[in-house]
Design an enzyme around this catalytic site. Structure first.
Site, short mmCIF file in Angstrom:
data_model
loop_
_atom_site.label_atom_id
_atom_site.label_comp_id
_atom_site.label_asym_id
_atom_site.label_seq_id
_atom_site.Cartn_x
_atom_site.Cartn_y
_atom_site.Cartn_z
N THR A 35 27.84 28.30 -31.58
CA THR A 35 29.08 27.74 -32.13
C THR A 35 28.88 26.26 -32.44
OG1 THR A 35 30.02 27.07 -29.98
CG2 THR A 35 30.43 29.34 -30.68
N GLY A 36 29.65 25.78 -33.42
CA GLY A 36 29.57 24.36 -33.77
C GLY A 36 28.20 23.97 -34.29
N SER A 39 27.15 20.53 -37.24
CA SER A 39 26.82 19.10 -37.11
C SER A 39 26.35 18.77 -35.70
CB SER A 39 28.04 18.23 -37.47
OG SER A 39 29.01 18.32 -36.45
N GLY A 40 25.89 17.54 -35.54
CA GLY A 40 25.56 16.99 -34.23
C GLY A 40 24.56 17.79 -33.41
N ILE A 41 24.85 17.93 -32.13
CA ILE A 41 23.93 18.58 -31.19
C ILE A 41 23.72 20.05 -31.57
CG2 ILE A 41 23.61 19.24 -28.76
CD1 ILE A 41 25.25 16.66 -28.03
N GLY A 42 24.80 20.73 -32.00
CA GLY A 42 24.70 22.14 -32.38
C GLY A 42 23.76 22.34 -33.55
N SER A 168 28.37 18.62 -20.48
CA SER A 168 28.30 17.17 -20.63
C SER A 168 27.99 16.57 -19.26
CB SER A 168 29.66 16.63 -21.10
OG SER A 168 29.68 15.22 -21.03
N TYR A 181 39.17 16.07 -21.61
CA TYR A 181 37.82 16.45 -22.06
C TYR A 181 36.93 16.65 -20.83
CZ TYR A 181 33.20 15.82 -24.25
OH TYR A 181 31.89 15.99 -24.67
#
Ligand code: NAP
Length: 291
Positions: A35-36, A39-42, A168, A181
């Site tokens: 998922t995701g 962009s970014g880490i995904g 995280s 979060y």
């Protein structure tokens, strides 16, 4: 006497090789639902997994459909793996169910679930709109546990499977000004570690990747201030480095992985020596906006 209801279903899996017994995992030819991935880490994780020969079943929000399709074509060409994309909103009522069903239909079988999609906003708990909190809980928490609940039974049945939850470093202590979060991350961490114990011996493993603050759209769009004390000390990590290290740890069978020795020491060992109120005060001081 009552017999344990789960005993039959969770019978130990016969280990097939030395590498399997050591908890190592070969990604080549595996079907990965991530998922995701837009962009970014995904996105960087999907690159690393494709480089290992995994087929990718990638999710994003409907608004990023074209971008993810472009990325999937690039990955197919570069690594010769199969890809499919699923622009499905994980904040919607049946988003996780729809994604799981569509990916299973396309892949036949999901060997690895990478729960990665997430949103973030910096600010006081009582000032961030309730609708936003609802959305965060759906994407960062409910989608993680629902996809785990949907995927794991098939993995247990197949006597092989992995879940990689991108959590995280924030999961290990309260995080002021992104309280919800951090709380959602703590939920996922606790869930991952508990379920990992439950499925021990079935050929299935639940791993977590716990990055420190990383330079992605998540922080930029979420208004994470650049002048907090914590960032002055630690700086921001790079998504590619996090994904490369995370993939290596995942393949090696590491169950909880915090990139960077100092981060791991701080978040798992050092905080145990301080009373909670001291940890909370340090968290507040280091994450507060400076004038
Ligand atoms: N950056 C950090 O400092 C940091 C640190 C520790 C952990 N993490 C965790 O790492 C994960 C990835 O974050 P990132 O930093 O790489 O952020 P990012 O670049 O913003 O990526 C977030 C991903 O989640 C997807 N997403 C968001 N809302 C969604 C929804 N409603 N339905 C479907 N997909 C949705 C986004 O899709 P779109 O592209 O369609 O928006 C995007 O692909 C998150 O779980 C985050 O909490 C990040």
């Amino acid at each position: 006497m009552h017999s344990h209801p789960a005993k039959g279903r969770l019978a130990p899996c016969p280990a097939t090789s030395w590498a399997t017994r050591m908890g190592k995992f070969d990604l080549s030819g595996k079907n990965v639902l991530i998922t995701g991935a837009s962009s970014g880490i995904g996105k960087e994780l999907s690159r690393c997994f494709a480089a290992e020969g995994a087929n990718l079943y990638m999710g994003c929000r409907p608004s990023e459909k074209d971008q993810l399709e472009g990325w999937a074509a690039e990955v197919e060409q570069a690594y010769g793996v199969k890809t499919a994309t699923f622009p499905i909103d994980l904040a919607s009522d049946r988003g996780p169910e729809e994604l799981h069903e569509a990916a299973r239909k396309a892949a036949g079988k999901i060997d690895v679930l990478v729960n990665n999609a997430g949103i973030f906003r910096y600010g006081s708990f009582h000032e961030i709109p309730l609708d936003y909190h609802d959305c965060l809980v759906r994407v960062n928490l409910m989608a993680y546990y629902k996809l785990m609940r949907l995927a794991i039974p098939h993995m247990v049945e197949a006597r092989e499977g992995r879940v990689l939850n991108v959590v995280s470093a924030a999961a290990f202590q309260p995080t002021v000004y992104h309280a919800i979060y951090g709380a959602a991350k703590s939920f996922v961490q606790s869930l991952s570690e508990a379920v990992n114990q439950e499925v021990r011996g079935t050929g299935v493993k639940i791993c977590t990747l716990n990055p420190p603050y990383t330079d992605t759209a998540l922080l930029r769009d979420g208004g994470f201030p650049t002048n907090i004390w914590w960032l002055k000390v630690s700086g921001l990590c790079d998504a590619g480095t996090i994904a490369r290290k995370g993939t290596r740890a995942f393949k090696a069978g590491k169950e909880v992985y915090i990139p960077g020795f100092i981060n791991a020491f701080l978040h798992t060992i050092l905080i145990r020596f301080f009373p909670r109120r001291v940890v909370n005060a340090i968290s507040c001081w280091s994450l507060r906006v400076r004038a």
